[in-house]
Design a protein around this motif. Sequence first.
Motif, PDB file in Angstrom:
ATOM      1  N   LYS A   1      22.152  21.936   0.419  1.00 34.79           N
ATOM      2  CA  LYS A   1      22.249  20.574  -0.083  1.00 34.79           C
ATOM      3  C   LYS A   1      21.957  19.592   1.048  1.00 34.79           C
ATOM      4  CE  LYS A   1      25.785  21.799  -3.508  1.00 34.79           C
ATOM      5  NZ  LYS A   1      27.188  21.566  -3.969  1.00 34.79           N
ATOM      6  N   LEU A   2      21.675  18.352   0.682  1.00 36.70           N
ATOM      7  CA  LEU A   2      21.345  17.340   1.686  1.00 36.70           C
ATOM      8  C   LEU A   2      22.480  17.172   2.698  1.00 36.70           C
ATOM      9  CD1 LEU A   2      19.386  15.196   2.726  1.00 36.70           C
ATOM     10  CD2 LEU A   2      20.378  13.567   1.095  1.00 36.70           C
TER      11      LEU A   2
ATOM     12  N   ILE B   1      15.859  22.044   1.592  1.00 40.24           N
ATOM     13  CA  ILE B   1      16.969  21.139   1.327  1.00 40.24           C
ATOM     14  C   ILE B   1      16.810  20.573  -0.089  1.00 40.24           C
ATOM     15  CG2 ILE B   1      18.177  19.061   2.038  1.00 40.24           C
ATOM     16  CD1 ILE B   1      18.219  21.356   4.104  1.00 40.24           C
ATOM     17  N   LYS B   2      17.821  20.793  -0.923  1.00 43.22           N
ATOM     18  CA  LYS B   2      17.793  20.270  -2.285  1.00 43.22           C
ATOM     19  C   LYS B   2      18.531  18.942  -2.318  1.00 43.22           C
ATOM     20  CE  LYS B   2      18.458  21.656  -7.100  1.00 43.22           C
ATOM     21  NZ  LYS B   2      18.863  22.754  -8.014  1.00 43.22           N
ATOM     22  N   VAL B   3      17.842  17.901  -2.761  1.00 46.75           N
ATOM     23  CA  VAL B   3      18.429  16.555  -2.787  1.00 46.75           C
ATOM     24  C   VAL B   3      18.878  16.282  -4.216  1.00 46.75           C
ATOM     25  CG1 VAL B   3      18.066  14.115  -2.290  1.00 46.75           C
ATOM     26  CG2 VAL B   3      16.865  15.862  -0.947  1.00 46.75           C
ATOM     27  N   GLU B   4      20.172  16.184  -4.425  1.00 46.45           N
ATOM     28  CA  GLU B   4      20.713  16.027  -5.781  1.00 46.45           C
ATOM     29  C   GLU B   4      21.045  14.578  -6.087  1.00 46.45           C
ATOM     30  OE1 GLU B   4      24.021  18.681  -5.502  1.00 46.45           O
ATOM     31  OE2 GLU B   4      22.822  20.429  -6.096  1.00 46.45           O
TER      32      GLU B   4
ATOM     33  N   ASP C   1       0.817  -1.218   0.000  1.00 48.13           N
ATOM     34  CA  ASP C   1       0.000   0.000   0.000  1.00 48.13           C
ATOM     35  C   ASP C   1       0.850   1.268   0.000  1.00 48.13           C
ATOM     36  OD1 ASP C   1       1.020  -0.288   2.542  1.00 48.13           O
ATOM     37  OD2 ASP C   1      -0.832   0.320   3.565  1.00 48.13           O
ATOM     38  N   GLU C   2       2.123   1.155  -0.386  1.00 53.21           N
ATOM     39  CA  GLU C   2       3.037   2.287  -0.303  1.00 53.21           C
ATOM     40  C   GLU C   2       3.527   2.760  -1.667  1.00 53.21           C
ATOM     41  OE1 GLU C   2       5.185   2.055   4.051  1.00 53.21           O
ATOM     42  OE2 GLU C   2       6.149   1.028   2.359  1.00 53.21           O
ATOM     43  N   VAL C   3       3.985   4.000  -1.662  1.00 50.65           N
ATOM     44  CA  VAL C   3       4.557   4.646  -2.838  1.00 50.65           C
ATOM     45  C   VAL C   3       6.027   4.941  -2.530  1.00 50.65           C
ATOM     46  CG1 VAL C   3       4.473   6.692  -4.317  1.00 50.65           C
ATOM     47  CG2 VAL C   3       2.344   5.673  -3.473  1.00 50.65           C
ATOM     48  N   LEU C   4       6.932   4.557  -3.424  1.00 54.99           N
ATOM     49  CA  LEU C   4       8.345   4.891  -3.278  1.00 54.99           C
ATOM     50  C   LEU C   4       8.617   6.174  -4.048  1.00 54.99           C
ATOM     51  CD1 LEU C   4      11.267   4.204  -2.395  1.00 54.99           C
ATOM     52  CD2 LEU C   4      11.503   2.961  -4.573  1.00 54.99           C
ATOM     53  N   VAL C   5       9.083   7.191  -3.327  1.00 55.37           N
ATOM     54  CA  VAL C   5       9.314   8.504  -3.930  1.00 55.37           C
ATOM     55  C   VAL C   5      10.808   8.806  -3.978  1.00 55.37           C
ATOM     56  CG1 VAL C   5       8.877  10.976  -3.738  1.00 55.37           C
ATOM     57  CG2 VAL C   5       7.096   9.346  -3.084  1.00 55.37           C
ATOM     58  N   ARG C   6      11.272   9.192  -5.172  1.00 52.54           N
ATOM     59  CA  ARG C   6      12.632   9.725  -5.309  1.00 52.54           C
ATOM     60  C   ARG C   6      12.564  11.186  -4.901  1.00 52.54           C
ATOM     61  NH1 ARG C   6      17.055  11.707  -5.153  1.00 52.54           N
ATOM     62  NH2 ARG C   6      18.749  11.406  -6.652  1.00 52.54           N
TER      63      ARG C   6
ATOM     64  N   PHE D   1      14.793  13.545   4.917  1.00 45.82           N
ATOM     65  CA  PHE D   1      16.135  14.003   4.549  1.00 45.82           C
ATOM     66  C   PHE D   1      16.905  12.801   4.008  1.00 45.82           C
ATOM     67  CE2 PHE D   1      15.858  17.467   8.034  1.00 45.82           C
ATOM     68  CZ  PHE D   1      15.131  18.281   7.177  1.00 45.82           C
ATOM     69  N   ALA D   2      16.523  12.393   2.816  1.00 41.42           N
ATOM     70  CA  ALA D   2      17.100  11.206   2.189  1.00 41.42           C
ATOM     71  C   ALA D   2      16.784  11.233   0.694  1.00 41.42           C
ATOM     72  CB  ALA D   2      16.522   9.937   2.819  1.00 41.42           C
ATOM     73  N   GLU D   3      17.441  10.353  -0.031  1.00 40.98           N
ATOM     74  CA  GLU D   3      17.204  10.293  -1.482  1.00 40.98           C
ATOM     75  C   GLU D   3      15.893   9.604  -1.821  1.00 40.98           C
ATOM     76  OE1 GLU D   3      21.610  10.296  -3.471  1.00 40.98           O
ATOM     77  OE2 GLU D   3      20.921   8.398  -2.622  1.00 40.98           O
ATOM     78  N   TYR D   4      15.395   8.757  -0.920  1.00 37.72           N
ATOM     79  CA  TYR D   4      14.132   8.055  -1.157  1.00 37.72           C
ATOM     80  C   TYR D   4      13.320   7.990   0.135  1.00 37.72           C
ATOM     81  CZ  TYR D   4      16.063   6.379  -5.595  1.00 37.72           C
ATOM     82  OH  TYR D   4      16.600   6.321  -6.857  1.00 37.72           O
ATOM     83  N   VAL D   5      12.010   7.908  -0.024  1.00 36.23           N
ATOM     84  CA  VAL D   5      11.120   7.731   1.117  1.00 36.23           C
ATOM     85  C   VAL D   5       9.901   6.933   0.659  1.00 36.23           C
ATOM     86  CG1 VAL D   5       9.842   9.886   0.724  1.00 36.23           C
ATOM     87  CG2 VAL D   5       9.986   8.928   3.033  1.00 36.23           C
ATOM     88  N   CYS D   6       9.389   6.073   1.512  1.00 33.14           N
ATOM     89  CA  CYS D   6       8.166   5.308   1.231  1.00 33.14           C
ATOM     90  C   CYS D   6       7.005   5.907   2.021  1.00 33.14           C
ATOM     91  CB  CYS D   6       8.338   3.834   1.615  1.00 33.14           C
ATOM     92  SG  CYS D   6       9.205   2.847   0.384  1.00 33.14           S
ATOM     93  N   VAL D   7       5.881   6.115   1.346  1.00 33.40           N
ATOM     94  CA  VAL D   7       4.711   6.736   1.964  1.00 33.40           C
ATOM     95  C   VAL D   7       3.481   5.896   1.655  1.00 33.40           C
ATOM     96  CG1 VAL D   7       3.420   8.879   2.239  1.00 33.40           C
ATOM     97  CG2 VAL D   7       5.769   8.955   1.386  1.00 33.40           C
TER      98      VAL D   7
END
Length: 366
Positions: free
Chosen positions: A341-342, A363-366, A70-75, A138-144
Amino acid sequence: MKIKRFLKWSAAVIFAGLVVVTFIAYWTSTNDCERYAATPSHPMKAIVYCEYGLANLKFEDIEKPTPADDEVLVRVHAASVNPADLICKGGARIVTGLRKPKITRLGTDFAGTVEAIGKNVTNFKPGDEVFGGKTGAFAEYVCVRESRAIALKPSNMTFEQAASVPIAAITALQGLRDKGKIQAGQKVLINGASGGVGTFAVQISKSFSADVTGVCSTRNLDMVQSIGADHVIDYTKEDFTKGAQRYDLLFDNIQNHSFSERRGVLNPNGVCVMVGVGGSGATGGQIMGVLVGELNAYVRSRFVNEKFLTFLAELNHKDLAFLGDLMQNRKVSPVIDRTYKLAEVPDAFRYLEQGHARGKVVIKVE
């Protein structure tokens, strides 16, 4: 004498018991930092902290999350900083962990692109641009979770703008609409109009067709007027509680006036919505003072016509979508002060805790 002796010893035993319980809780409190010791199979960069203090924030590789059904992986492309993130300094240990932080990830607000979805997700697809809130942003990916705080990003907003929205804008929206019961034509005063929550409060109040007065410092007068305030008050030159103007709704981000002073600027049956705990630069003692003041004002307002209310904002999809519509229709435009930057999150925190940020710190995540 026997009763007094009994009460004295009972109090001593209770006190000793509390000391022992606190001591045990302190030394047994721990976290999950052991899992970061292993080399991740699918690494991503993130900010983690295993001990309290800004010096202990680490920018390192951890395991990239995998979405549940039931989750979405977001970059994540951007995130933003909030005063609540400063818990990493250890100022709320009774909640976050006495000896070590229980939760070792920071950040909540995010904006990015959907990379993958669980098999039960129906409202999002890979490639969708989204924004929302989830611990560990504060990461490159997060699951919601699909049903939680995530919504489609307005097409006319950048990732940085969208990432500045969730906590601050939802706090403003729920405080004004749900607690303050804002109505068209009302006179609304925003105390602390130039900060993260304040800049959204000014614009959201205007979207409800209110007459808005913003209180801020000299350097922020033009900015607060530019985002829609009908009137501005320079707090370095004028105390709004000593003026003749009365208001239907006082949205108080700062809480630097007494109950009587604030009650005096409210119209009969007016409402004061008390927000936050004194700002990002507040010390532990100041935070405690604000909390005591909130309780005092709430109790005293039970016996008068004017109401003093406080609340905790709740991140949810419905309100994010509502705010997305306001931004798409250009009724709300985020104000961004600085971008980091991160890897520079500790520097962003140091800037935020000075208490003079204009709008949001991103915060800009590059």
